[in-house]
Enzyme design. Structure first.
Site, PDB file in Angstrom:
ATOM      1  N   SER A   1       0.830  -1.198   0.000  1.00 20.11           N
ATOM      2  CA  SER A   1       0.000   0.000   0.000  1.00 20.11           C
ATOM      3  C   SER A   1       0.868   1.253   0.000  1.00 20.11           C
ATOM      4  CB  SER A   1      -0.916   0.010   1.230  1.00 20.11           C
ATOM      5  OG  SER A   1      -1.616   1.236   1.295  1.00 20.11           O
TER       6      SER A   1
ATOM      7  N   ASP B   1      -4.696   3.250  -2.825  1.00 17.71           N
ATOM      8  CA  ASP B   1      -5.901   3.649  -2.088  1.00 17.71           C
ATOM      9  C   ASP B   1      -6.418   4.987  -2.588  1.00 17.71           C
ATOM     10  OD1 ASP B   1      -6.319   1.560  -0.091  1.00 17.71           O
ATOM     11  OD2 ASP B   1      -4.383   2.179   0.704  1.00 17.71           O
TER      12      ASP B   1
ATOM     13  N   HIS C   1      -8.001   0.328  -4.962  1.00 16.34           N
ATOM     14  CA  HIS C   1      -9.065   0.230  -3.958  1.00 16.34           C
ATOM     15  C   HIS C   1      -9.794   1.576  -3.889  1.00 16.34           C
ATOM     16  CE1 HIS C   1      -9.987  -0.243   0.652  1.00 16.34           C
ATOM     17  NE2 HIS C   1     -11.091  -0.182  -0.082  1.00 16.34           N
TER      18      HIS C   1
ATOM     19  N   MET D   1     -12.194   3.924  -2.291  1.00 14.19           N
ATOM     20  CA  MET D   1     -12.956   4.321  -1.095  1.00 14.19           C
ATOM     21  C   MET D   1     -13.627   5.644  -1.410  1.00 14.19           C
ATOM     22  SD  MET D   1     -10.322   3.198   1.945  1.00 14.19           S
ATOM     23  CE  MET D   1      -8.831   3.135   0.951  1.00 14.19           C
TER      24      MET D   1
ATOM     25  N   MET E   1     -11.742  -5.649   4.952  1.00 14.85           N
ATOM     26  CA  MET E   1     -11.034  -4.624   5.708  1.00 14.85           C
ATOM     27  C   MET E   1     -10.885  -5.086   7.158  1.00 14.85           C
ATOM     28  SD  MET E   1     -10.278  -2.222   3.587  1.00 14.85           S
ATOM     29  CE  MET E   1      -9.680  -1.020   4.790  1.00 14.85           C
TER      30      MET E   1
ATOM     31  N   ASP F   1      -6.876  -6.252   4.082  1.00 10.66           N
ATOM     32  CA  ASP F   1      -6.227  -4.942   4.144  1.00 10.66           C
ATOM     33  C   ASP F   1      -6.404  -4.346   5.530  1.00 10.66           C
ATOM     34  OD1 ASP F   1      -5.212  -2.425   3.752  1.00 10.66           O
ATOM     35  OD2 ASP F   1      -6.657  -1.815   2.236  1.00 10.66           O
TER      36      ASP F   1
END
Length: 224
Positions: A6, A33, A64, A66, A135, A173
């Protein structure tokens, strides 16, 4: 087992150099992210940064989202370099339409579950996706502590896949390190997102090799 680093925890002023170093160290994926300040209370990277990094590496780009409306941006992220796009079932977008949009754009699709979302919420979509991301911290910020209750969610998703003969991979994650990695691997995880722990190491390759050795050990025990 694959490791996805990450870059939320990386030196953002030197992302090209960091990415090149990780690639030389044998990393499998780069975890990217994307936060919009609405779905989570933080803002991170967008399409231009992803495209710039993609030009610097041959690593698999694990993106990912979000964000509040992943359907609106899914195709753009694939065009910017995403090989896998995961999005939250808790977002405002229709899950089926979002999965279809990601596939149509040419990438693998995955769904993400926050800690407070039951694994059963994913059932209607499990035949459609390549990845389910669990998560193990609350999404939005790096460096959080691992939530041990999430191990049961990983186990449930793995058991469901076995019973129904589905081949989605389980990605985990949040708070992954040398202590937590063996536990989630044993539960059925196949992709480990590692951020803060990996970037604190003087030798990232050695840290990844240690976790991979644990995965091989668990595999040998399972099939002995």
């Amino acid at each position: 087992m694959q490791i996805s680093a990450s870059i939320l925890s990386a030196d953002v002023a030197n992302l090209a150099a960091v990415t090149a170093g990780l690639e030389r160290s044998g990393l499998d994926m780069l975890h990217f992210d994307v936060m919009d300040g609405q779905f989570v209370p933080n803002i991170t990277f967008g399409m231009p940064v992803l495209a710039a990094i993609d030009q610097c590496t041959n690593l698999f780009m694990d993106v990912h989202l979000m964000i509040k409306d992943p359907l609106r941006y899914a195709e753009q992220f694939v065009k910017a370099g995403a090989d896998l796009v995961t999005f939250h079932l808790e977002s405002d977008s229709d899950p089926v339409q979002t999965i279809e949009a990601i596939h149509k754009a040419g990438a693998k699709a995955g769904i993400v579950l926050k800690p407070g979302t039951s694994w059963e919420t994913a059932i209607p979509y499990l035949e459609m996706v390549e990845v389910v991301l669990v998560m193990t911290v609350e999404p939005g910020f790096g460096g959080q502590s691992f939530l041990w209750d999430m191990v049961k969610k990983i186990e449930a998703l793995r058991n469901y896949a076995l019973v129904h003969q589905l081949d989605y991979q389980i990605e985990v994650d949040g708070g992954i390190n040398a202590e937590t990695a063996p536990r989630v691997l044993r539960a059925g995880a196949e992709i480990l997102v590692i951020g803060s722990y990996l970037f604190r190491q003087a030798d990232p390759r050695a840290a990844m090799d240690e976790i991979r050795a644990e995965a091989i050990k668990l595999h040998d025990e399972t099939y002995a």
